[in-house]
Write a protein that holds these residues in place. Structure first.
Motif, mmCIF file in Angstrom:
data_model
loop_
_atom_site.group_PDB
_atom_site.id
_atom_site.type_symbol
_atom_site.label_atom_id
_atom_site.label_comp_id
_atom_site.label_asym_id
_atom_site.label_seq_id
_atom_site.Cartn_x
_atom_site.Cartn_y
_atom_site.Cartn_z
ATOM 1 N N ILE A 148 0.842 -1.191 0.000
ATOM 2 C CA ILE A 148 0.000 0.000 0.000
ATOM 3 C C ILE A 148 0.879 1.243 0.000
ATOM 4 C CG2 ILE A 148 -1.826 -1.230 1.245
ATOM 5 C CD1 ILE A 148 -1.117 0.568 3.684
ATOM 6 N N VAL A 149 0.336 2.328 -0.536
ATOM 7 C CA VAL A 149 1.043 3.607 -0.601
ATOM 8 C C VAL A 149 0.282 4.623 0.230
ATOM 9 C CG1 VAL A 149 1.812 5.496 -2.084
ATOM 10 C CG2 VAL A 149 1.984 3.122 -2.889
ATOM 11 N N ILE A 150 0.989 5.301 1.124
ATOM 12 C CA ILE A 150 0.407 6.401 1.890
ATOM 13 C C ILE A 150 1.054 7.688 1.407
ATOM 14 C CG2 ILE A 150 0.078 7.393 4.176
ATOM 15 C CD1 ILE A 150 0.151 4.597 5.319
ATOM 16 N N ASN A 151 0.274 8.501 0.715
ATOM 17 C CA ASN A 151 0.771 9.736 0.115
ATOM 18 C C ASN A 151 0.409 10.908 1.024
ATOM 19 O OD1 ASN A 151 1.882 11.390 -2.044
ATOM 20 N ND2 ASN A 151 -0.223 11.995 -2.439
ATOM 21 N N CYS A 152 1.442 11.514 1.625
ATOM 22 C CA CYS A 152 1.231 12.578 2.613
ATOM 23 C C CYS A 152 1.690 13.923 2.063
ATOM 24 C CB CYS A 152 2.023 12.284 3.890
ATOM 25 S SG CYS A 152 1.658 10.699 4.663
ATOM 26 N N VAL A 153 0.832 14.927 2.138
ATOM 27 C CA VAL A 153 1.198 16.306 1.813
ATOM 28 C C VAL A 153 0.982 17.136 3.072
ATOM 29 C CG1 VAL A 153 0.720 18.314 0.378
ATOM 30 C CG2 VAL A 153 0.568 16.012 -0.612
ATOM 31 N N ALA A 154 2.101 17.641 3.648
ATOM 32 C CA ALA A 154 2.041 18.384 4.904
ATOM 33 C C ALA A 154 2.586 19.790 4.689
ATOM 34 C CB ALA A 154 2.853 17.657 5.983
ATOM 35 N N LEU A 155 1.732 20.791 4.795
ATOM 36 C CA LEU A 155 2.117 22.196 4.656
ATOM 37 C C LEU A 155 1.947 22.878 6.011
ATOM 38 C CD1 LEU A 155 0.310 23.022 1.282
ATOM 39 C CD2 LEU A 155 2.619 22.130 1.616
ATOM 40 N N MET A 156 3.059 23.187 6.625
ATOM 41 C CA MET A 156 3.022 23.780 7.956
ATOM 42 C C MET A 156 2.163 22.934 8.889
ATOM 43 S SD MET A 156 2.920 27.866 7.078
ATOM 44 C CE MET A 156 1.659 27.731 5.811
ATOM 45 N N ARG A 172 9.710 7.536 0.668
ATOM 46 C CA ARG A 172 10.143 8.194 -0.563
ATOM 47 C C ARG A 172 9.723 9.659 -0.617
ATOM 48 N NH1 ARG A 172 7.979 3.293 -4.455
ATOM 49 N NH2 ARG A 172 9.609 1.761 -3.951
ATOM 50 N N GLY A 173 9.309 10.227 0.490
ATOM 51 C CA GLY A 173 8.821 11.598 0.494
ATOM 52 C C GLY A 173 9.929 12.623 0.352
ATOM 53 N N ILE A 174 9.536 13.831 -0.031
ATOM 54 C CA ILE A 174 10.460 14.965 -0.211
ATOM 55 C C ILE A 174 10.103 16.047 0.790
ATOM 56 C CG2 ILE A 174 11.239 16.755 -1.804
ATOM 57 C CD1 ILE A 174 10.524 14.834 -4.099
ATOM 58 N N GLY A 175 11.124 16.584 1.467
ATOM 59 C CA GLY A 175 10.891 17.638 2.439
ATOM 60 C C GLY A 175 11.643 18.915 2.103
ATOM 61 N N ILE A 176 10.976 20.071 2.213
ATOM 62 C CA ILE A 176 11.601 21.390 2.063
ATOM 63 C C ILE A 176 11.302 22.166 3.335
ATOM 64 C CG2 ILE A 176 11.636 23.547 0.756
ATOM 65 C CD1 ILE A 176 10.824 21.978 -1.713
ATOM 66 N N MET A 177 12.375 22.481 4.077
ATOM 67 C CA MET A 177 12.210 23.059 5.409
ATOM 68 C C MET A 177 11.270 22.182 6.232
ATOM 69 S SD MET A 177 12.217 27.190 4.782
ATOM 70 C CE MET A 177 11.027 27.188 3.443
ATOM 71 N N THR A 199 5.076 8.208 0.838
ATOM 72 C CA THR A 199 5.569 9.189 -0.124
ATOM 73 C C THR A 199 4.837 10.507 0.074
ATOM 74 O OG1 THR A 199 5.986 9.560 -2.494
ATOM 75 C CG2 THR A 199 3.910 8.507 -1.900
ATOM 76 N N GLY A 200 5.231 11.528 -0.702
ATOM 77 C CA GLY A 200 4.541 12.809 -0.614
ATOM 78 C C GLY A 200 5.493 13.983 -0.514
ATOM 79 N N PHE A 201 5.006 15.072 0.119
ATOM 80 C CA PHE A 201 5.743 16.334 0.151
ATOM 81 C C PHE A 201 5.482 17.032 1.485
ATOM 82 C CE2 PHE A 201 5.713 20.967 -0.721
ATOM 83 C CZ PHE A 201 7.048 21.131 -1.083
ATOM 84 N N ALA A 202 6.555 17.540 2.098
ATOM 85 C CA ALA A 202 6.413 18.266 3.358
ATOM 86 C C ALA A 202 7.105 19.618 3.247
ATOM 87 C CB ALA A 202 7.006 17.459 4.508
ATOM 88 N N PHE A 203 6.368 20.712 3.509
ATOM 89 C CA PHE A 203 6.920 22.064 3.485
ATOM 90 C C PHE A 203 6.633 22.708 4.831
ATOM 91 C CE2 PHE A 203 6.370 26.658 2.651
ATOM 92 C CZ PHE A 203 7.651 26.947 2.176
#
Length: 244
Positions: A148-156, A172-177, A199-203
Motif C-alpha cells: 500500500i502507498v500512503i501519500n502525505c502532503v504536509a504544509l506547515m 520516498r517523500g520529499i521535504g523542504i524546510m 511518499t509525498g511532500f512536506a513544506f
C-alpha cells in the motif's frame, strides 16, 4: 453440517457452479503461499488476487491456481480450511490482506484527522494537512493489497504513520524546510507481511513513522511478563521449602 473435506476443488467441480466466499479465501491463500515461495512476482500476484475476489464460479476460479502446486498433502490439503496454529504472538498476515478499503483519504486543515483501530487500508491513501495534523495507525488494520502507498502532503503541519512490527516500510517523500522520518526503513518484514510505502511532500512540516505493537499485543506481553514473574516466585518458594 458439511465437512470441509467434502468441498469440491475448483478444478474438479462443474465450471458453472457458484463459488463461495470460503472457496475464494482458499484460492487467495494458495496465491499468498506462491508469492512467499517466489513462484509469483508481486504484479502477477496482485492481478490474480483481484481476479480471485471477483470470481463468481468455479470456472473463473480454477485457472487462477491451476499452475500452482497444492503441497505435500495433495488436493485435500489445498481445500482444507484447517490451519496449523500459529506460535503465540505471531501474526497471520495472510488473513489481514483482504477486502475493500474502508477509507481512502484524510484531511486536516487547522484541525486533525485519525484513521485507527479496525479498518482496511487502501492500495493508496491520500492525506493532506495544513496547519493541522493527522495520524494513520495501521497496527490493527487490514490491508487491501500486499503493498500500500500512503501519500502525505504536509504544509506547515504534520502527520504520523504507525506501523506494527513485521511490516516493511519504504519512505520516498520529499521535504523542504521539513522532512520525512526514515528511521524505520531497512527493517526486514515478516514473510507474507504487507509493505508500506510512504511518499509525498512536506513544506515547513513533517511526516513521522513509528513502529509500535497493538494494544492487544501489548496486553499479551504484559500478561506474559506477569506469568513469568509468578513462575519465578513459585520456583523460589519451592527452593525455600526444599531448603527447610
Amino acid at each position: 453440517m458439511t465437512d470441509e473435506s467434502d468441498r469440491p476443488t475448483p478444478s474438479a467441480a462443474s465450471p458453472e457452479l457458484r463459488a463461495s466466499d470460503a472457496d475464494r479465501e482458499l484460492a487467495a491463500g494458495r496465491l499468498r503461499d506462491a508469492l512467499a515461495e517466489g513462484r509469483l512476482d508481486m504484479e502477477e500476484f496482485n492481478e490474480r488476487l483481484d481476479a480471485v475476489y471477483q470470481a463468481r464460479t468455479y470456472g473463473e476460479l480454477a485457472p487462477l491456481t491451476k499452475d500452482l502446486p497444492v503441497g505435500a498433502g495433495g488436493a485435500a490439503a489445498a481445500t482444507s480450511l484447517v490451519k496449523e496454529p500459529l506460535p503465540e504472538g505471531a501474526v497471520d498476515w495472510g488473513s489481514r490482506i483482504r477486502g475493500e478499503a474502508t477509507s481512502t483519504w484524510g484531511v486536516g486543515i487547522m484541525s486533525g484527522f485519525q484513521r485507527k483501530g479496525r479498518w482496511t487500508a487502501p492500495r493508496r491513501f491520500n492525506c493532506f494537512a495544513f496547519w493541522g495534523g493527522g495520524e494513520i495507525d495501521l497496527r490493527e488494520a487490514d490491508f487491501e493489497a500486499p503493498e500500500i502507498v500512503i501519500n502525505c502532503v504536509a504544509l506547515m503541519g504534520g502527520m504520523n504513520v504507525i506501523v506494527p512490527p513485521g511490516v516493511e516500510v519504504v519512505v520516498r517523500g520529499i521535504g523542504i524546510m521539513g522532512g520525512f522520518d526514515h528511521s524505520e526503513e531497512g527493517v526486514p518484514g515478516d514473510v507474507g507481511a504487507p509493505r508500506v510505502v510512504i511518499t509525498g511532500f512536506a513544506f515547513w512540516g513533517g511526516v513521522g513513522v513509528d513502529r509500535k505493537v497493538s494494544r492487544a499485543e501489548k496486553q499479551r506481553l504484559k500478561e506474559e511478563r506477569r506469568r513469568e514473574k509468578l513462575e519465578r516466585r513459585e520456583e523460589r518458594r519451592g527452593l525455600d521449602r526444599g531448603d527447610g
